[in-house]
Design an enzyme around this catalytic site. Sequence first.
Site, short mmCIF file in Angstrom:
data_model
loop_
_atom_site.label_atom_id
_atom_site.label_comp_id
_atom_site.label_asym_id
_atom_site.label_seq_id
_atom_site.Cartn_x
_atom_site.Cartn_y
_atom_site.Cartn_z
N HIS A 130 0.84 -1.20 0.00
CA HIS A 130 0.00 0.00 0.00
C HIS A 130 0.88 1.26 0.00
CE1 HIS A 130 -3.43 2.56 1.42
NE2 HIS A 130 -2.46 3.17 2.09
N GLU A 131 1.92 1.27 0.83
CA GLU A 131 2.79 2.45 0.91
C GLU A 131 3.61 2.62 -0.38
OE1 GLU A 131 2.38 4.63 3.19
OE2 GLU A 131 1.04 3.37 4.36
N HIS A 134 1.47 4.26 -2.95
CA HIS A 134 1.40 5.73 -2.84
C HIS A 134 2.58 6.36 -3.59
CE1 HIS A 134 -1.92 6.57 -0.15
NE2 HIS A 134 -1.43 5.87 0.86
N GLU A 193 -6.14 6.90 -0.94
CA GLU A 193 -6.15 5.68 -0.13
C GLU A 193 -6.72 4.49 -0.92
OE1 GLU A 193 -4.51 5.19 2.41
OE2 GLU A 193 -4.03 7.29 2.71
#
Length: 269
Positions: A130-131, A134, A193
């Site tokens: 997920h990071e 980003h 997100e």
Amino acid sequence: MYIFAFVFAVLSAGWTLVFGWDTVPHTGRWHVIGVDADTAASLGERAFDEVLAREPVVAEGPAVEAVRDIVARLAPHANALAGRDFDWDFAVIDDPAPNAFALPNGNLAVQTGLLPVTGLEDGLAAVVGHEIAHVIARHPEERLTQQEFARLGQFAASLFFADADPAAQAAIAGALGLGAEYGILRPFSRTHESEADRIGMILMARACYDPRAAAQIWQRMAELGRASPEILSTHPAHETRIAQLSGHLAEAMAVRESAGCAPLPAQVG
Ligand SMILES: [Zn+2]
């Protein structure tokens, strides 16, 4: 004096609106980026150095090894998806809050408070994925660009509605980008997100992790009633997020299958 700075800021914003369009890897969403890659990279490095100087960094141990392995396994897929090589780096921070964050140029951090929820394998890979998502989706740069436009709008308003307002001085500093560093650690939007959740699952799938682990850690977070760090911020709500992740699961599972990964057990490990 203000007027020259204002004209410069308007020209620079105009340039961005004409030439700053880019698409997000995998989702294809169009966004405007007004920060060039080198500037974003140096902002990311500086902010990361500041965080590391301030926070208790875990030097070695199972958590550090686990994150190192996961980054090494996900990074080639992230670079391939983005069509660009990032300078991946990570830190494990000794902090009981279950949080993680990402900065431009591939700088990632995971706090130890997440580990009881994620474990050290697929759940942790979901957070790291997920990071990383980003970063490759350039969300920090997109957010900085939006802040620049917002400041320009504020400054324009101050020119029209106030006469040498002291706040104009602060606004001009912002319009010229001096506020950028302070904005870089702010929370991401709901769009960012959701997009990071979706891309993160694709990265997990390409690297043969179990993409089902992403929804599972949100379920665990919801059960624990944990409050709102970046990774589980109030937006989107846990339920919305779990539903969206489940909606993207078929896509991720198809990607995993075409990557030739070993079949998954019936239950998430
Ligand atoms: Zn996030």
